[in-house]
Design an enzyme around this catalytic site. Structure first.
Site, short mmCIF file in Angstrom:
data_model
loop_
_atom_site.label_atom_id
_atom_site.label_comp_id
_atom_site.label_asym_id
_atom_site.label_seq_id
_atom_site.Cartn_x
_atom_site.Cartn_y
_atom_site.Cartn_z
N HIS A 306 0.86 -1.19 0.00
CA HIS A 306 0.00 0.00 0.00
C HIS A 306 0.89 1.24 0.00
CE1 HIS A 306 -3.17 2.83 1.16
NE2 HIS A 306 -4.01 1.89 0.81
N ASP A 363 -7.89 -5.37 0.05
CA ASP A 363 -8.34 -6.24 -1.05
C ASP A 363 -7.94 -7.69 -0.89
OD1 ASP A 363 -7.56 -3.42 -2.98
OD2 ASP A 363 -9.59 -4.21 -2.62
C1 SDX Z 1 -6.22 0.03 -2.87
O1 SDX Z 1 -4.47 4.56 -1.99
C2 SDX Z 1 -5.40 3.94 -1.37
O2 SDX Z 1 -5.79 4.26 -0.25
C3 SDX Z 1 -5.99 2.73 -2.13
C4 SDX Z 1 -6.98 1.88 -1.36
C5 SDX Z 1 -8.27 2.66 -1.08
O3 SDX Z 1 -9.00 2.28 -0.13
O4 SDX Z 1 -8.59 3.55 -1.90
O5 SDX Z 1 -6.43 1.46 -0.12
C6 SDX Z 1 -7.39 0.65 -2.18
O6 SDX Z 1 -5.97 0.36 -4.00
C7 SDX Z 1 -5.35 -0.94 -2.12
C8 SDX Z 1 -4.12 -1.43 -2.95
C9 SDX Z 1 -4.59 -2.56 -3.87
N1 SDX Z 1 -3.55 -2.90 -4.84
C10 SDX Z 1 -2.89 -4.11 -4.77
O7 SDX Z 1 -3.04 -4.91 -3.86
C11 SDX Z 1 -1.97 -4.37 -5.95
C12 SDX Z 1 -0.62 -4.92 -5.45
N2 SDX Z 1 0.03 -3.82 -4.73
C13 SDX Z 1 0.95 -2.98 -5.45
O8 SDX Z 1 0.79 -2.87 -6.82
C14 SDX Z 1 1.46 -1.78 -4.68
O9 SDX Z 1 1.76 -2.21 -3.43
C15 SDX Z 1 0.55 -0.55 -4.58
C16 SDX Z 1 0.11 -0.07 -5.93
C17 SDX Z 1 -0.64 -0.84 -3.75
C18 SDX Z 1 1.38 0.55 -3.92
O10 SDX Z 1 2.38 0.89 -4.81
P1 SDX Z 1 3.47 2.02 -4.45
O11 SDX Z 1 3.13 2.75 -3.21
O12 SDX Z 1 3.68 2.83 -5.67
O13 SDX Z 1 4.70 1.19 -4.08
P2 SDX Z 1 5.72 0.64 -5.14
O14 SDX Z 1 4.98 0.08 -6.31
O15 SDX Z 1 6.75 1.68 -5.39
O16 SDX Z 1 6.36 -0.58 -4.35
C19 SDX Z 1 7.40 -0.34 -3.44
C20 SDX Z 1 8.28 -1.57 -3.57
C21 SDX Z 1 8.65 -1.88 -5.02
O17 SDX Z 1 9.90 -2.55 -5.00
P3 SDX Z 1 11.21 -1.64 -5.44
O18 SDX Z 1 10.93 -1.12 -6.82
O19 SDX Z 1 11.34 -0.55 -4.41
O20 SDX Z 1 12.33 -2.66 -5.39
O21 SDX Z 1 7.56 -2.73 -3.10
C22 SDX Z 1 7.36 -3.65 -4.17
C23 SDX Z 1 7.61 -2.89 -5.48
O22 SDX Z 1 8.12 -3.77 -6.46
N3 SDX Z 1 5.97 -4.06 -4.09
C24 SDX Z 1 5.56 -5.32 -4.23
C25 SDX Z 1 4.17 -5.27 -4.04
N4 SDX Z 1 3.78 -4.00 -3.81
C26 SDX Z 1 4.91 -3.25 -3.85
N5 SDX Z 1 6.22 -6.46 -4.49
C27 SDX Z 1 5.47 -7.59 -4.56
N6 SDX Z 1 4.13 -7.64 -4.37
C28 SDX Z 1 3.45 -6.49 -4.13
N7 SDX Z 1 2.14 -6.51 -3.96
#
Ligand code: SDX
Length: 428
Positions: A306, A363
Site C-alpha cells: 500500500h 483487497d
Molecule cells: C487500494 O491509496 C489507497 O488508499 C488505495 C486503497 C483505497 O482504499 O482507496 O487502499 C485501495 O488500492 C489498495 C491497494 C490494492 N492494490 C494491490 O493490492 C496491488 C498490489 N500492490 C501494489 O501494486 C502496490 O503495493 C501498490 C500499488 C498498492 C502501492 O504501490 P506504491 O506505493 O507505488 O509502491 P511501489 O509500487 O513503489 O512498491 C514499493 C516496492 C517496489 O519494490 P522496489 O521497486 O522498491 O524494489 O515494493 C514492491 C515494489 O516492487 N511491491 C511489491 C508489491 N507491492 C509493492 N512487491 C510484490 N508484491 C506487491 N504486492
C-alpha cells in the site's frame, strides 16, 4: 495552521515558505508561491510527498495502521455503526441522532429507483461485458437524466445529486449483475435496509420471496463501511480533479469508477482472488512468493502492499475476522482461505516483504467473503465502487465548498526535443 517556515536554498538565494500543521499527521510546506518566487516546479510523480488538498474527512496513519473517519476509528465504526450512519457521518461531519439517521435513510431510500429509460442502456451491452464497464457507462449517463440537480454552485443541487448517487449505486450494481446472468431486474424494496435492499435486488428473483440473511446483511454492510472512504487515493483524486473543472457530479463519479477499476487500485480485490485460486494449494505458495520478489517478473502479490500503510491495513484485520464469521454462518469452507492465511504468514516472515513493509491490504481477504456470499469475481470492484461512492461524493462536496478551490492543473519536467524547424516532406 502555524507560523513555522521552511527555508529552501536555490543557488545563492534562500526562500521561506510557510509550514502548516493539521490536527494529526505530517505538517505541510505551502509551496503555492514556489514557482512565482523561484521559477522552479517541485517534482513528485505519483504524488508520494504531496498533499493535494486540505480535508477533514478521513485520516490515515500508515505507520501505525490507523484509519479515522471524522475522528472515529474504523474498528469501532465497522463493529458498532452501519453504512448509512457512516455515510451520514462522512457527509455531515457528526454522528446522527436517531431521528437524523431515520430521516437520512428515508431520503436515500426515496432515490433508489432509476429512471426507467436507464434500464434500456443495459441492453446495449454484451451479456459478458465486465460490470465495471457497465458502471462507467450507466453512472456517466445519469447526468443525461438528472439535469435538475447539476448546478454545482447550488448547495441544494449538490445535496440531491449526492443522495441520488449514494441511493442509485446499489440498484445500478445489482442490475449489472442481473444483466450478466440473464435474469430480470428487481425494483428496490424500500422496506428493507440499504444493504438488505441491495442483496435482494442482486440475489432475489420475481418468482420467489427473498429472505435477507441477517448475518450476510451485517457482513455486507461492514464491507461497505470498510470501503467507504480512504483519504486522497487515486480514484478520489480523480473525482476531485474532474470536479475542479466544474464537471457535474455524475460525470465526476464515473471518472472515479474508471480509475478504481485498475488492478493496482480497486481492481486488486478481483485480481487477489484470481491469484489465490491460481496458487490453488499451499505447497505452491513459495513459487509465487519468489515470483513476487523477482525484479524481472511483473507478477505482484495482489492484495499486498500500500502507498500509505507501511504497517497492517486495519481494514484487512476486520476483513479477515469477517471471513471466519461468514464461513461459520454459511457452513462453507474455501481452500482459498487456507491459501490466503498461509500466504500471509509466509510473506510476513519473508525478509523481502518485511524490508519493503508489504502487508495485506483491504483487497486481500475481501474477495473470499464476496465469493462465499455468491458474487462472481467480476462484481468485486463494482461493490468497492458502490461503497466508495459516498466517500467520493463527500470529498467532491468538500472540494466544491472550499472557497479557495481552483481547477487542478499540475505542471511537468519537460525532457522532449529542444525547439527545431519543420523539415518539408520532400527533404525527409
Ligand atoms: C487500494 O491509496 C489507497 O488508499 C488505495 C486503497 C483505497 O482504499 O482507496 O487502499 C485501495 O488500492 C489498495 C491497494 C490494492 N492494490 C494491490 O493490492 C496491488 C498490489 N500492490 C501494489 O501494486 C502496490 O503495493 C501498490 C500499488 C498498492 C502501492 O504501490 P506504491 O506505493 O507505488 O509502491 P511501489 O509500487 O513503489 O512498491 C514499493 C516496492 C517496489 O519494490 P522496489 O521497486 O522498491 O524494489 O515494493 C514492491 C515494489 O516492487 N511491491 C511489491 C508489491 N507491492 C509493492 N512487491 C510484490 N508484491 C506487491 N504486492
Amino acid at each position: 495552521m502555524s507560523d513555522d517556515t521552511a527555508t529552501l536554498k536555490l543557488g545563492s538565494e534562500s526562500y521561506e515558505f510557510p509550514v502548516f500543521k493539521g490536527t494529526q499527521g505530517p505538517d505541510v510546506v505551502d509551496i503555492r508561491k514556489l514557482y512565482g518566487q523561484t521559477g522552479n516546479f517541485t517534482f513528485d510523480p505519483g504524488f508520494t510527498s504531496t498533499a493535494s488538498c486540505e480535508s477533514a474527512l478521513t485520516f490515515i496513519d500508515g505507520d501505525e495502521g490507523i484509519l479515522l473517519h471524522r475522528g472515529y476509528n474504523i474498528e469501532q465504526l465497522s463493529e458498532q455503526s452501519s453504512f448509512m450512519e457512516v455515510s451520514y457521518l462522512l457527509l455531515n461531519g457528526e454522528l446522527p441522532s436517531k431521528a437524523e439517521l431515520e430521516d437520512f435513510s428515508y431520503t436515500i431510500s426515496r432515490h433508489t429507483m432509476l429512471h426507467e429509460q436507464l434500464a434500456t442502456f443495459y441492453k446495449g451491452f454484451r451479456r459478458d461485458a465486465h460490470p465495471m464497464a457497465i458502471m462507467c457507462g450507466v453512472v456517466g449517463a445519469l447526468s443525461a437524466f438528472y439535469h435538475d440537480s447539476t448546478d454545482i454552485a447550488d448547495p441544494e443541487h449538490r445535496k440531491i445529486s449526492s443522495h441520488r448517487l449514494i441511493a442509485k449505486m446499489p440498484t445500478i450494481a445489482a442490475m449489472a449483475y442481473k444483466y450478466s446472468i440473464g435474469q430480470p431486474f428487481l425494483y428496490p424494496d424500500n422496506d428493507l435496509s440499504y444493504t438488505g435492499n441491495f442483496l435482494r435486488m442482486t440475489f432475489g428473483v420475481p418468482a420467489e420471496t427473498y429472505e435477507v440473511n441477517p448475518v450476510i446483511e451485517r457482513a455486507m454492510d461492514r464491507i461497505f463501511i470498510l470501503h467507504a472512504d480512504h483519504e486522497q487515493n487515486a480514484s478520489t483524486s480523480t473525482v476531485r480533479l474532474a470536479g475542479s473543472s466544474g464537471a457535474n457530479p455524475f460525470a465526476c463519479i464515473a471518472a472515479g469508477i474508471a480509475c478504481l477499476w485498475g488492478p493496482a487500485h480497486g481492481g486488486a480485490n478481483e485480481a487477489a482472488l484470481n491469484m489465490l485460486r491460481e496458487i490453488g494449494t499451499p505447497d505452491r505458495i513459495p513459487h509465487y512468493i519468489e515470483r513476487a520478489k523477482d525484479k524481472n517478473d511483473p507478477f505482484r502479490l495482489m492484495g499486498f502492499g500500500h502507498r500509505v500503510y507501511k504497517n497492517y491495513d486495519p481494514r484487512a484485520t476486520v476483513m479477515r475476522k469477517t471471513v471466519r464469521e461468514i464461513m461459520a454462518e454459511l457452513k462453507v469452507t474455501d481452500p482459498v482461505f487456507e491459501v490466503a492465511l498461509q500466504l500471509e504468514e509466509m510473506a510476513l516472515n519473508d525478509p523481502y516483504f518485511i524490508e519493503k513493509k508489504l502487508f495485506p491490504n483491504v483487497d486481500f481477504y475481501s474477495g473470499i467473503i464476496l465469493s462465499a456470499i455468491g458474487f462472481p469475481t467480476e462484481m468485486f470492484t463494482v461493490l468497492f465502487a458502490l461503497s466508495r461512492t459516498v466517500g467520493w461524493v463527500a470529498q467532491w462536496n468538500e472540494m466544491i465548498s472550499d472557497p479557495g478551490q481552483k481547477i487542478g492543473r499540475p505542471r511537468q519536467l519537460y525532457t522532449g526535443p529542444a525547439p527545431r524547424d519543420y523539415i518539408p516532406l520532400s527533404q525527409r
